[in-house]
Motif scaffolding. Structure first.
Motif, PDB file in Angstrom:
ATOM      1  N   GLY A 113     -49.893   3.867  -0.950  1.00 61.62           N
ATOM      2  CA  GLY A 113     -49.357   4.099   0.386  1.00 61.62           C
ATOM      3  C   GLY A 113     -48.205   3.186   0.724  1.00 61.62           C
ATOM      4  O   GLY A 113     -47.158   3.628   1.219  1.00 61.62           O
ATOM      5  N   VAL A 114     -48.369   1.906   0.461  1.00 60.58           N
ATOM      6  CA  VAL A 114     -47.309   0.943   0.788  1.00 60.58           C
ATOM      7  C   VAL A 114     -46.085   1.166  -0.085  1.00 60.58           C
ATOM      8  O   VAL A 114     -44.950   1.218   0.412  1.00 60.58           O
ATOM      9  CB  VAL A 114     -47.844  -0.499   0.654  1.00 60.58           C
ATOM     10  CG1 VAL A 114     -46.730  -1.509   0.774  1.00 60.58           C
ATOM     11  CG2 VAL A 114     -48.920  -0.758   1.700  1.00 60.58           C
ATOM     12  N   VAL A 115     -46.303   1.316  -1.384  1.00 64.83           N
ATOM     13  CA  VAL A 115     -45.166   1.531  -2.296  1.00 64.83           C
ATOM     14  C   VAL A 115     -44.519   2.886  -2.035  1.00 64.83           C
ATOM     15  O   VAL A 115     -43.290   3.008  -2.055  1.00 64.83           O
ATOM     16  CB  VAL A 115     -45.630   1.420  -3.765  1.00 64.83           C
ATOM     17  CG1 VAL A 115     -44.529   1.841  -4.722  1.00 64.83           C
ATOM     18  CG2 VAL A 115     -46.069  -0.002  -4.067  1.00 64.83           C
ATOM     19  N   GLY A 116     -45.329   3.899  -1.774  1.00 67.51           N
ATOM     20  CA  GLY A 116     -44.763   5.219  -1.498  1.00 67.51           C
ATOM     21  C   GLY A 116     -43.918   5.237  -0.247  1.00 67.51           C
ATOM     22  O   GLY A 116     -42.840   5.833  -0.216  1.00 67.51           O
ATOM     23  N   ASP A 117     -44.395   4.571   0.800  1.00 67.44           N
ATOM     24  CA  ASP A 117     -43.648   4.528   2.053  1.00 67.44           C
ATOM     25  C   ASP A 117     -42.311   3.826   1.864  1.00 67.44           C
ATOM     26  O   ASP A 117     -41.247   4.385   2.133  1.00 67.44           O
ATOM     27  CB  ASP A 117     -44.482   3.830   3.122  1.00 67.44           C
ATOM     28  CG  ASP A 117     -43.786   3.751   4.465  1.00 67.44           C
ATOM     29  OD1 ASP A 117     -42.889   4.574   4.727  1.00 67.44           O
ATOM     30  OD2 ASP A 117     -44.142   2.868   5.263  1.00 67.44           O
ATOM     31  N   MET A 118     -42.358   2.615   1.399  1.00 67.31           N
ATOM     32  CA  MET A 118     -41.114   1.839   1.244  1.00 67.31           C
ATOM     33  C   MET A 118     -40.245   2.363   0.112  1.00 67.31           C
ATOM     34  O   MET A 118     -39.012   2.324   0.195  1.00 67.31           O
ATOM     35  CB  MET A 118     -41.445   0.358   1.005  1.00 67.31           C
ATOM     36  CG  MET A 118     -42.033  -0.328   2.202  1.00 67.31           C
ATOM     37  SD  MET A 118     -40.829  -0.328   3.541  1.00 67.31           S
ATOM     38  CE  MET A 118     -41.888  -0.055   4.918  1.00 67.31           C
ATOM     39  N   GLY A 119     -40.894   2.876  -0.945  1.00 71.38           N
ATOM     40  CA  GLY A 119     -40.130   3.364  -2.092  1.00 71.38           C
ATOM     41  C   GLY A 119     -39.284   4.579  -1.770  1.00 71.38           C
ATOM     42  O   GLY A 119     -38.118   4.654  -2.155  1.00 71.38           O
ATOM     43  N   ILE A 133     -41.613   4.888  -9.357  1.00 71.58           N
ATOM     44  CA  ILE A 133     -42.617   5.626 -10.127  1.00 71.58           C
ATOM     45  C   ILE A 133     -43.428   4.669 -11.005  1.00 71.58           C
ATOM     46  O   ILE A 133     -44.651   4.814 -11.124  1.00 71.58           O
ATOM     47  CB  ILE A 133     -41.954   6.732 -10.972  1.00 71.58           C
ATOM     48  CG1 ILE A 133     -41.348   7.795 -10.074  1.00 71.58           C
ATOM     49  CG2 ILE A 133     -42.938   7.343 -11.949  1.00 71.58           C
ATOM     50  CD1 ILE A 133     -42.349   8.517  -9.200  1.00 71.58           C
ATOM     51  N   LEU A 134     -42.784   3.703 -11.603  1.00 70.65           N
ATOM     52  CA  LEU A 134     -43.512   2.731 -12.430  1.00 70.65           C
ATOM     53  C   LEU A 134     -44.532   1.947 -11.604  1.00 70.65           C
ATOM     54  O   LEU A 134     -45.679   1.743 -12.026  1.00 70.65           O
ATOM     55  CB  LEU A 134     -42.541   1.775 -13.113  1.00 70.65           C
ATOM     56  CG  LEU A 134     -41.746   2.358 -14.277  1.00 70.65           C
ATOM     57  CD1 LEU A 134     -40.718   1.356 -14.772  1.00 70.65           C
ATOM     58  CD2 LEU A 134     -42.682   2.767 -15.397  1.00 70.65           C
ATOM     59  N   ILE A 135     -44.144   1.527 -10.427  1.00 68.68           N
ATOM     60  CA  ILE A 135     -45.071   0.794  -9.565  1.00 68.68           C
ATOM     61  C   ILE A 135     -46.214   1.704  -9.121  1.00 68.68           C
ATOM     62  O   ILE A 135     -47.375   1.286  -9.084  1.00 68.68           O
ATOM     63  CB  ILE A 135     -44.322   0.195  -8.360  1.00 68.68           C
ATOM     64  CG1 ILE A 135     -43.299  -0.835  -8.831  1.00 68.68           C
ATOM     65  CG2 ILE A 135     -45.295  -0.451  -7.389  1.00 68.68           C
ATOM     66  CD1 ILE A 135     -42.344  -1.291  -7.759  1.00 68.68           C
ATOM     67  N   LEU A 136     -45.909   2.950  -8.811  1.00 67.58           N
ATOM     68  CA  LEU A 136     -46.948   3.898  -8.424  1.00 67.58           C
ATOM     69  C   LEU A 136     -47.938   4.148  -9.564  1.00 67.58           C
ATOM     70  O   LEU A 136     -49.144   4.288  -9.338  1.00 67.58           O
ATOM     71  CB  LEU A 136     -46.322   5.220  -7.975  1.00 67.58           C
ATOM     72  CG  LEU A 136     -45.630   5.211  -6.626  1.00 67.58           C
ATOM     73  CD1 LEU A 136     -44.851   6.503  -6.424  1.00 67.58           C
ATOM     74  CD2 LEU A 136     -46.623   5.003  -5.507  1.00 67.58           C
ATOM     75  N   ILE A 137     -47.432   4.208 -10.782  1.00 70.10           N
ATOM     76  CA  ILE A 137     -48.307   4.414 -11.938  1.00 70.10           C
ATOM     77  C   ILE A 137     -49.271   3.245 -12.091  1.00 70.10           C
ATOM     78  O   ILE A 137     -50.466   3.437 -12.345  1.00 70.10           O
ATOM     79  CB  ILE A 137     -47.477   4.631 -13.220  1.00 70.10           C
ATOM     80  CG1 ILE A 137     -46.796   6.007 -13.170  1.00 70.10           C
ATOM     81  CG2 ILE A 137     -48.343   4.511 -14.472  1.00 70.10           C
ATOM     82  CD1 ILE A 137     -45.776   6.229 -14.259  1.00 70.10           C
ATOM     83  N   PHE A 138     -48.780   2.028 -11.919  1.00 71.52           N
ATOM     84  CA  PHE A 138     -49.671   0.869 -12.017  1.00 71.52           C
ATOM     85  C   PHE A 138     -50.680   0.847 -10.869  1.00 71.52           C
ATOM     86  O   PHE A 138     -51.825   0.428 -11.049  1.00 71.52           O
ATOM     87  CB  PHE A 138     -48.866  -0.426 -12.060  1.00 71.52           C
ATOM     88  CG  PHE A 138     -48.185  -0.657 -13.372  1.00 71.52           C
ATOM     89  CD1 PHE A 138     -48.915  -0.778 -14.540  1.00 71.52           C
ATOM     90  CD2 PHE A 138     -46.809  -0.734 -13.450  1.00 71.52           C
ATOM     91  CE1 PHE A 138     -48.290  -0.979 -15.760  1.00 71.52           C
ATOM     92  CE2 PHE A 138     -46.169  -0.937 -14.656  1.00 71.52           C
ATOM     93  CZ  PHE A 138     -46.912  -1.055 -15.821  1.00 71.52           C
ATOM     94  N   GLY A 139     -50.282   1.314  -9.690  1.00 68.21           N
ATOM     95  CA  GLY A 139     -51.229   1.417  -8.584  1.00 68.21           C
ATOM     96  C   GLY A 139     -52.295   2.465  -8.860  1.00 68.21           C
ATOM     97  O   GLY A 139     -53.480   2.248  -8.599  1.00 68.21           O
TER      98      GLY A 139
END
Length: 159
Positions: A113-119, A133-139
């Motif tokens: 949620g946080v990465v998706g919003d700011m990303g 996308i890389l950060i979302l994959i790790f999440g």
């Protein structure tokens, strides 16, 4: 557990609480990730409407977390039995399994949620799509790790 111990219904209660924890916490993480990412997509869509379809990836990834909880809840519900062979060890094992999946998915939902919003908001200003996308994959991997451990824990116990 010795087979001579009488049946105690409270042990199956803990197994059912594991089912509930898996689905409730996983869906809470999925809901938070979807809502928070959706806010970002809505804000970004005002300035760059062509990027909306590219920006719904965090919402899809958050929705997958709810499926993890559903999978574990179905597996656990098939393993819970009202018999003399279902004891404290089984009940606590299944509760731990549900909590493992549910809380891992809750944490993953917060991350997505946080990465998706700011990303997606930042992606509207400069191209950081691959990094997002890389950060979302790790999440998402956090939820997947919880699913894997929950499946291992849900196996037939011989306590």
């Amino acid at each position: 557990m010795a087979t001579s111990e009488p049946f105690n219904a409270s042990w199956s209660f803990f197994g059912w609480m594991g089912c509930a924890a898996a689905i409730v916490f996983s869906n809470a993480g999925a809901a938070y990730g979807t809502a928070k990412s959706g806010l970002g997509v809505g804000a970004m869509g005002v300035t760059r409407p062509k990027l909306i379809f590219k920006s719904i990836i965090p919402i899809i990834m958050a929705g997958i977390l709810g499926i993890y909880g559903l999978i574990v809840a179905v597996i656990l519900s098939g393993n819970i039995a009202a018999s003399t062979t279902y004891g404290a060890y089984n009940g606590f094992q299944h509760m731990a399994s549900g909590l493992c999946c549910g809380l891992s998915s809750l944490a993953a939902g917060y991350a997505i949620g946080v990465v998706g919003d700011m990303g997606v908001r930042a992606n509207a200003q400069t191209d950081i799509f691959v990094g997002m996308i890389l950060i979302l994959i790790f999440g998402e991997a956090l939820g997947l790790y919880g699913l894997i451990v929950a499946i291992i824990l849900s196996g037939n116990a011989t306590g």
